[in-house]
Enzyme design. Structure first.
Site, short mmCIF file in Angstrom:
data_model
loop_
_atom_site.label_atom_id
_atom_site.label_comp_id
_atom_site.label_asym_id
_atom_site.label_seq_id
_atom_site.Cartn_x
_atom_site.Cartn_y
_atom_site.Cartn_z
N LYS A 22 -76.91 -17.21 77.83
CA LYS A 22 -76.03 -17.61 76.72
C LYS A 22 -76.59 -17.15 75.38
O LYS A 22 -75.87 -16.59 74.56
CB LYS A 22 -75.89 -19.14 76.71
CG LYS A 22 -75.22 -19.68 75.46
CD LYS A 22 -75.19 -21.20 75.39
CE LYS A 22 -76.47 -21.83 74.93
NZ LYS A 22 -76.60 -22.14 73.51
N ASN A 23 -77.87 -17.37 75.17
CA ASN A 23 -78.44 -17.11 73.84
C ASN A 23 -78.68 -15.63 73.57
O ASN A 23 -79.08 -15.26 72.47
CB ASN A 23 -79.72 -17.92 73.64
CG ASN A 23 -79.40 -19.39 73.44
OD1 ASN A 23 -78.23 -19.77 73.28
ND2 ASN A 23 -80.42 -20.24 73.46
N CYS A 126 -76.81 -31.24 62.99
CA CYS A 126 -76.80 -30.96 64.42
C CYS A 126 -77.70 -31.99 65.10
O CYS A 126 -78.64 -32.48 64.50
CB CYS A 126 -77.27 -29.53 64.61
SG CYS A 126 -78.28 -29.20 66.01
N ARG A 131 -81.87 -28.19 61.01
CA ARG A 131 -81.59 -26.78 61.28
C ARG A 131 -80.95 -26.04 60.10
O ARG A 131 -79.79 -25.63 60.16
CB ARG A 131 -80.73 -26.63 62.54
CG ARG A 131 -81.43 -27.17 63.77
CD ARG A 131 -80.61 -27.00 65.01
NE ARG A 131 -80.64 -25.65 65.53
CZ ARG A 131 -79.91 -25.24 66.55
NH1 ARG A 131 -79.09 -26.07 67.15
NH2 ARG A 131 -79.98 -24.00 66.98
N ASP A 316 -86.36 -25.15 74.50
CA ASP A 316 -85.15 -25.35 75.30
C ASP A 316 -85.45 -25.82 76.73
O ASP A 316 -84.51 -26.09 77.49
CB ASP A 316 -84.31 -24.05 75.34
CG ASP A 316 -83.63 -23.77 74.01
OD1 ASP A 316 -83.62 -24.66 73.14
OD2 ASP A 316 -83.12 -22.65 73.84
N ARG A 408 -71.35 -26.14 77.79
CA ARG A 408 -71.64 -25.14 76.76
C ARG A 408 -72.67 -24.14 77.26
O ARG A 408 -72.69 -23.00 76.80
CB ARG A 408 -72.21 -25.82 75.50
CG ARG A 408 -71.22 -26.71 74.81
CD ARG A 408 -71.79 -27.22 73.53
NE ARG A 408 -72.11 -26.09 72.64
CZ ARG A 408 -72.63 -26.22 71.44
NH1 ARG A 408 -72.89 -27.41 70.96
NH2 ARG A 408 -72.88 -25.16 70.70
C1 EPZ Z 1 -82.11 -20.50 68.78
O1 EPZ Z 1 -81.65 -21.34 67.75
C2 EPZ Z 1 -81.43 -20.96 70.05
N1 EPZ Z 1 -79.98 -20.86 69.89
C3 EPZ Z 1 -81.82 -22.41 70.35
O2 EPZ Z 1 -81.24 -22.79 71.57
C4 EPZ Z 1 -83.34 -22.47 70.49
O3 EPZ Z 1 -83.73 -23.82 70.68
C5 EPZ Z 1 -83.99 -21.93 69.22
O4 EPZ Z 1 -83.53 -20.59 68.95
C6 EPZ Z 1 -85.52 -21.88 69.30
O5 EPZ Z 1 -85.90 -21.10 70.41
C7 EPZ Z 1 -79.37 -19.70 70.15
O6 EPZ Z 1 -79.98 -18.69 70.46
C8 EPZ Z 1 -77.88 -19.69 70.09
P1 EPZ Z 1 -84.52 -20.93 65.09
P2 EPZ Z 1 -81.91 -20.96 66.23
O7 EPZ Z 1 -83.91 -20.30 63.89
O8 EPZ Z 1 -81.91 -19.49 66.08
C9 EPZ Z 1 -86.19 -23.57 61.43
C10 EPZ Z 1 -79.88 -24.10 73.00
O9 EPZ Z 1 -80.00 -25.23 73.49
N2 EPZ Z 1 -85.35 -22.78 60.54
O10 EPZ Z 1 -85.47 -20.13 65.90
O11 EPZ Z 1 -80.97 -21.75 65.41
C11 EPZ Z 1 -85.38 -24.44 62.39
O12 EPZ Z 1 -84.95 -25.62 61.76
C12 EPZ Z 1 -80.23 -23.84 71.55
O13 EPZ Z 1 -79.45 -23.11 73.64
C13 EPZ Z 1 -85.45 -22.98 59.19
O14 EPZ Z 1 -86.25 -23.80 58.70
O15 EPZ Z 1 -83.39 -21.53 66.03
C14 EPZ Z 1 -86.35 -24.67 63.51
O16 EPZ Z 1 -87.24 -25.68 63.14
C15 EPZ Z 1 -80.64 -25.08 70.83
N3 EPZ Z 1 -84.65 -22.24 58.36
C16 EPZ Z 1 -87.11 -23.34 63.56
O17 EPZ Z 1 -86.89 -22.72 62.29
C17 EPZ Z 1 -83.77 -21.32 58.84
O18 EPZ Z 1 -83.08 -20.69 58.03
C18 EPZ Z 1 -86.67 -22.39 64.66
O19 EPZ Z 1 -85.25 -22.27 64.62
C19 EPZ Z 1 -83.69 -21.12 60.22
C20 EPZ Z 1 -84.48 -21.87 61.07
#
Ligand code: EPZ
Length: 431
Positions: A22-23, A126, A131, A316, A408
């Protein structure tokens, strides 16, 4: 709303086909906005998030079909999706759609890169944490986009196109890296992305972009270098296997006991998680087409885990591993370092008899001799599947409510587990 009913106590045996990730599928679909030509994606999982993204892309003018069928038509059964963004009719992604799926915010990058403008709703809160998208916005600004926040929308413009630049992420972000990549491929000149996410899904996106004509080096490392090109073409690409689905079923087998091969996947996509599982007393071996997972009923050994960006133990899989640890002989400590509020499953696992104490980002799980079935509520995608794993080993019946979360991200979960001997069924409608 459907529910899932599970009667625990069966061991699992047989094989489970692993779906496309999915991701990876979501950013790959979004990347189709970068070209007027057709992008064909194979091995796309049949999930509600994919159907929703088809609708969101359709709103921008993308013609998206799976085996000739469009979202909203009768049940979609194929796994090859054709996306054609020949004409982008709208560069706005409205709140009603973006708020349903955070990843849809990423459309901002290809829209501003190709069209010079985008107006995309901020995704909002969320279940697993705040996030924010500040780092995604920072990345686009480094490439010359001007971004204002107006009435809940990020309004991006780059009337003369984006230009290459240096993007240094202060923390690893998957979405930030996807966004930077999709913007940089059409920017003038060279972009360097430092502290990039190394997740396999980033590599998959980069591979597809390269097939479309992009010039990218270093995907999968901390430093990605992109030489912008003036336009991209179509491509055919097979989505990589879902490492989280793989790890989830591996943990289900570890929990229930049994012998299951997971087909169409690769151990290298989740080595850290498999190493942890091996320490719990689960046998993991490679097969020509996947991996074989066995546990013969011996004790589950407690193992401490800290979630980390790839190649570390994935956030995850944290909830699923916690479910397994509720039945370990001894105490394990699970630290969540990626999201600040990703322990929503703890209260629901407690309803099944788990003993878990929370202390900030740490969960201390004291294994219990038995879990007992109960009605429980799914809260987010991975939390919900942790309840299914716990239920497989619980005495009696568990009913998981709000399973739309599961739909999902897990394709045909009840069929895949049922085929291996689990007593699991979907109950339609609300009770
Ligand atoms: C991706 O989310 C995945 N989603 C998530 O899977 C996964 O948990 C996550 O990566 C971490 O591996 C998809 O790929 C669709 P991040 P993403 O940006 O990209 C912080 C699932 O269950 N951050 O790597 O949104 C954030 O808050 C989902 O399939 C900022 O501070 O995650 C987090 O603490 C859930 N500012 C960390 O970085 C930003 O602008 C990592 O988030 C962006 C992120």
């Amino acid at each position: 709303m459907d529910r899932i009913r599970i009667v625990g106590g069966q061991t699992l045996s047989g094989s489970i086909p692993i779906s496309g990730a999915k991701n990876a599928a979501l950013p790959l679909m979004i990347a189709s906005l970068l070209t007027p030509e057709t992008v064909i994606l194979e091995n796309v999982p049949r999930l509600s998030d994919v159907r929703l993204l088809m609708r969101i892309l359709g709103n921008h003018g993308v013609d998206a079909s799976i085996d000739g069928k469009r979202a909203g038509q009768s049940e979609i059964t194929g796994d090859t999706i054709r996306l054609s963004a020949a004409g982008i009719v709208d560069t706005t992604a409205p709140y009603e759609l973006v708020s349903k799926m955070r990843a849809s915010f990423w459309v901002i990058a290809p829209l501003v890169a190709r069209m010079g403008q985008a107006r995309v709703s901020l995704p909002g809160g969320c279940a697993i944490g705040t996030r924010p998208v500040d780092l995604l916005i920072m990345a686009l600004e480094k490439l010359g986009a001007v971004i204002d926040i107006d009435a809940g929308y990020a309004v991006a413009s780059a009337p003369n196109g984006l230009r290459g630049g240096e993007i240094v992420f202060p923390k690893v972000t998957v979405g930030g890296t996807h966004t930077a990549l999709m913007a940089a491929v059409l920017a003038r000149g060279t972009t360097v992305i430092e502290n990039a996410a190394r997740e396999p899904e980033v590599v998959d996106l980069a591979d597809c972009l390269v097939k479309m004509g992009a010039r990218i080096e270093g995907a999968g490392s901390e430093r990605i270098i992109v030489e912008g090109v003036t336009s991209l073409g179509g491509a055919r690409h097979r989505v990589l296997p879902d490492r989280i689905e793989t790890g989830t079923y591996a943990m289900a087998v570890a929990m229930a006991g049994g012998d299951v091969t997971l087909d169409g996947t690769r151990a290298g996509l989740l080595q850290a998680a498999l190493d942890v599982l091996a320490k719990t007393g689960t046998q993991i071996t490679d097969t020509p087409d996947g991996i074989r997972v066995r546990r013969d009923g011996g004790r589950i050994v407690p193992v401490d885990v800290t979630t980390e960006p790839f190649p570390g133990f994935p956030t995850d899989l944290q909830a699923q591993f916690m479910a397994l640890m509720t039945r370990a002989q001894g105490t394990s400590r699970i630290r969540e370092t990626i999201f600040e509020n990703r322990f929503m499953h703890v209260q629901e696992l407690a309803r099944l008899g788990a003993r878990i104490r929370l202390d900030g980002d740490l969960a201390v799980v004291e294994g219990v001799p038995a879990l007992k079935g109960a009605p429980v509520m799914a809260t987010d995608l991975r939390a919900s599947v942790s309840l299914v794993i716990a239920a497989l080993a619980a005495e009696g019946e568990t009913v998981v409510h709000r399973v739309y979360h599961l739909d999902r991200g897990f394709e045909q979960l009840e069929r895949k587990l049922g085929a291996c001997g689990a007593m699991i069924e979907r109950l339609s409608g609300e009770k």
